[in-house]
Design an enzyme around this catalytic site. Sequence first.
Site, mmCIF file in Angstrom:
data_model
loop_
_atom_site.group_PDB
_atom_site.id
_atom_site.type_symbol
_atom_site.label_atom_id
_atom_site.label_comp_id
_atom_site.label_asym_id
_atom_site.label_seq_id
_atom_site.Cartn_x
_atom_site.Cartn_y
_atom_site.Cartn_z
ATOM 1 N N CYS A 48 3.777 1.672 11.088
ATOM 2 C CA CYS A 48 3.228 1.105 9.856
ATOM 3 C C CYS A 48 3.188 -0.413 9.929
ATOM 4 O O CYS A 48 4.156 -1.040 10.360
ATOM 5 C CB CYS A 48 4.081 1.547 8.668
ATOM 6 S SG CYS A 48 3.414 0.916 7.121
ATOM 7 N N CYS A 51 8.370 -3.030 4.598
ATOM 8 C CA CYS A 51 9.345 -2.576 3.596
ATOM 9 C C CYS A 51 10.730 -2.507 4.265
ATOM 10 O O CYS A 51 10.912 -1.760 5.228
ATOM 11 C CB CYS A 51 8.945 -1.211 3.061
ATOM 12 S SG CYS A 51 7.244 -1.168 2.442
ATOM 13 N N CYS A 77 12.661 0.800 4.981
ATOM 14 C CA CYS A 77 11.940 1.891 5.637
ATOM 15 C C CYS A 77 12.083 1.857 7.146
ATOM 16 O O CYS A 77 11.848 0.830 7.790
ATOM 17 C CB CYS A 77 10.460 1.815 5.251
ATOM 18 S SG CYS A 77 9.497 3.139 5.997
ATOM 19 N N CYS A 128 4.594 18.234 -0.606
ATOM 20 C CA CYS A 128 4.241 16.803 -0.569
ATOM 21 C C CYS A 128 3.805 16.408 0.835
ATOM 22 O O CYS A 128 4.567 16.601 1.785
ATOM 23 C CB CYS A 128 5.433 15.948 -0.956
ATOM 24 S SG CYS A 128 6.280 16.508 -2.433
ATOM 25 N N CYS A 171 1.086 17.389 -3.619
ATOM 26 C CA CYS A 171 1.261 15.961 -3.915
ATOM 27 C C CYS A 171 0.985 15.200 -2.631
ATOM 28 O O CYS A 171 1.418 15.623 -1.558
ATOM 29 C CB CYS A 171 2.696 15.719 -4.379
ATOM 30 S SG CYS A 171 3.064 13.977 -4.720
ATOM 31 N N CYS A 215 3.332 10.500 -9.676
ATOM 32 C CA CYS A 215 4.746 10.589 -9.311
ATOM 33 C C CYS A 215 5.137 9.191 -8.858
ATOM 34 O O CYS A 215 4.551 8.663 -7.906
ATOM 35 C CB CYS A 215 4.904 11.595 -8.167
ATOM 36 S SG CYS A 215 6.550 11.594 -7.438
ATOM 37 N N ARG A 243 13.722 13.544 -10.232
ATOM 38 C CA ARG A 243 14.114 14.193 -8.978
ATOM 39 C C ARG A 243 15.181 13.371 -8.256
ATOM 40 O O ARG A 243 15.027 12.165 -8.117
ATOM 41 C CB ARG A 243 12.874 14.359 -8.078
ATOM 42 C CG ARG A 243 13.159 14.953 -6.714
ATOM 43 C CD ARG A 243 11.908 15.531 -6.082
ATOM 44 N NE ARG A 243 10.789 14.601 -6.020
ATOM 45 C CZ ARG A 243 9.845 14.474 -6.950
ATOM 46 N NH1 ARG A 243 9.857 15.210 -8.035
ATOM 47 N NH2 ARG A 243 8.876 13.595 -6.806
HETATM 48 S S1 SF4 Z 1 7.443 2.531 2.888
HETATM 49 FE FE1 SF4 Z 1 7.411 2.516 5.150
HETATM 50 S S2 SF4 Z 1 5.606 3.702 5.688
HETATM 51 FE FE2 SF4 Z 1 5.392 3.168 3.508
HETATM 52 S S3 SF4 Z 1 4.231 1.223 3.487
HETATM 53 FE FE3 SF4 Z 1 6.393 0.647 3.531
HETATM 54 S S4 SF4 Z 1 6.885 0.390 5.719
HETATM 55 FE FE4 SF4 Z 1 4.979 1.565 5.592
#
Ligand code: SF4
Length: 335
Positions: free
Chosen positions: A71, A75, A78, A115, A147, A207, A277
């Site tokens: 990605c 984040c 993550c 999901c 979802c 959600c 949840r």
């Molecule tokens: S949560 Fe993870 S997968 Fe989703 S946009 Fe952020 S870095 Fe990318």
Amino acid sequence: METQVRFDWAAIADRILSGGEAATAEEALGALRCPDEELLDLLAAAYRVRRHYFGNRVHLHLLLNAQSGLCPEDCHYCSQSRISRAQIARYPMQSRETILAGAERAFQLGAATFCIVTSGRGPSDRHIDFLCEVVREIKARFPIKVCCCLGLLRPDQAERLKQAGVDRYNHNLNTSRRFTPRIVTTHTYEDRLQTARTVQQVGIGLCSGAIFGMGETDEDIVEVALALRELGAESIPVNFLHPIAGTPLENQWALTPQRCLKILAMMRLVNPDREIRIAGGRELHLRTLQPLGLYAANSIFIGDYLTTKGQAPEADYRMIQDLGFEVETRPERGG
Ligand code: SF4
């Protein structure tokens, strides 16, 4: 000396159940700061509200990470981000067969919602084409809600997902507007709000939830709980940070089981009639107090999370049965 404000949680539940105002910001803050010895009073109030709207039913979700890692976003929580060094499986979009097999497993495990999650900033049009076809096939074969969680979405993409039969779209606010730049710099809180509203505008159920334990303040937690209420999210996943080695938040271990229960109870009193949840981090942070979480929440994931393991479905069924609760039955086909 700071004096502790005391709240009458039973009276707050009475007010909510008689059609009055949901928990205020001050009450929500009070729930987070509730002394441990009053936790059961708080939880009892949350349970009365939960029972009023959802009985003792537990809604099960099963998720499939249909595209993992790689990605471009950053984040900090993550393991799939471009700045993560976590040892995880990384793969492009799974095949139609694999996603259909996931839906079949969800159906067999008694999940009411399947999901489909993909890593990335947002889906390409090619992936939307592909997923729309797969969703049509799932809906034709299994009486299960679908979802999708595909990242930032344009209105035309949302419309196509709606036409394909997607029931819900997950897009979390994650944290308060103030704290967002501390956990991601490649997109903004406003970007997230925009996608959440886009989904609602095309008539897909929203959600949207949050992740707690990332270093945010009590005020940040209350702010995001109120923001979710204002947004009108119909389903609210409450994630407790799993500090995965190799991510910027790998050393952020701040949660206790009691703290998690207070967050869940607060979320219920702020969002009385919403599906709440217990999502990622349930087993890790609630530990032996997991069952108590279901007095506030009415929904869990069975099976694994995106890149971490969940407990065996049999353990979840046993927990639900031991509580005297029951798995929510699926909607009728097309429901
Ligand atoms: S949560 Fe993870 S997968 Fe989703 S946009 Fe952020 S870095 Fe990318």
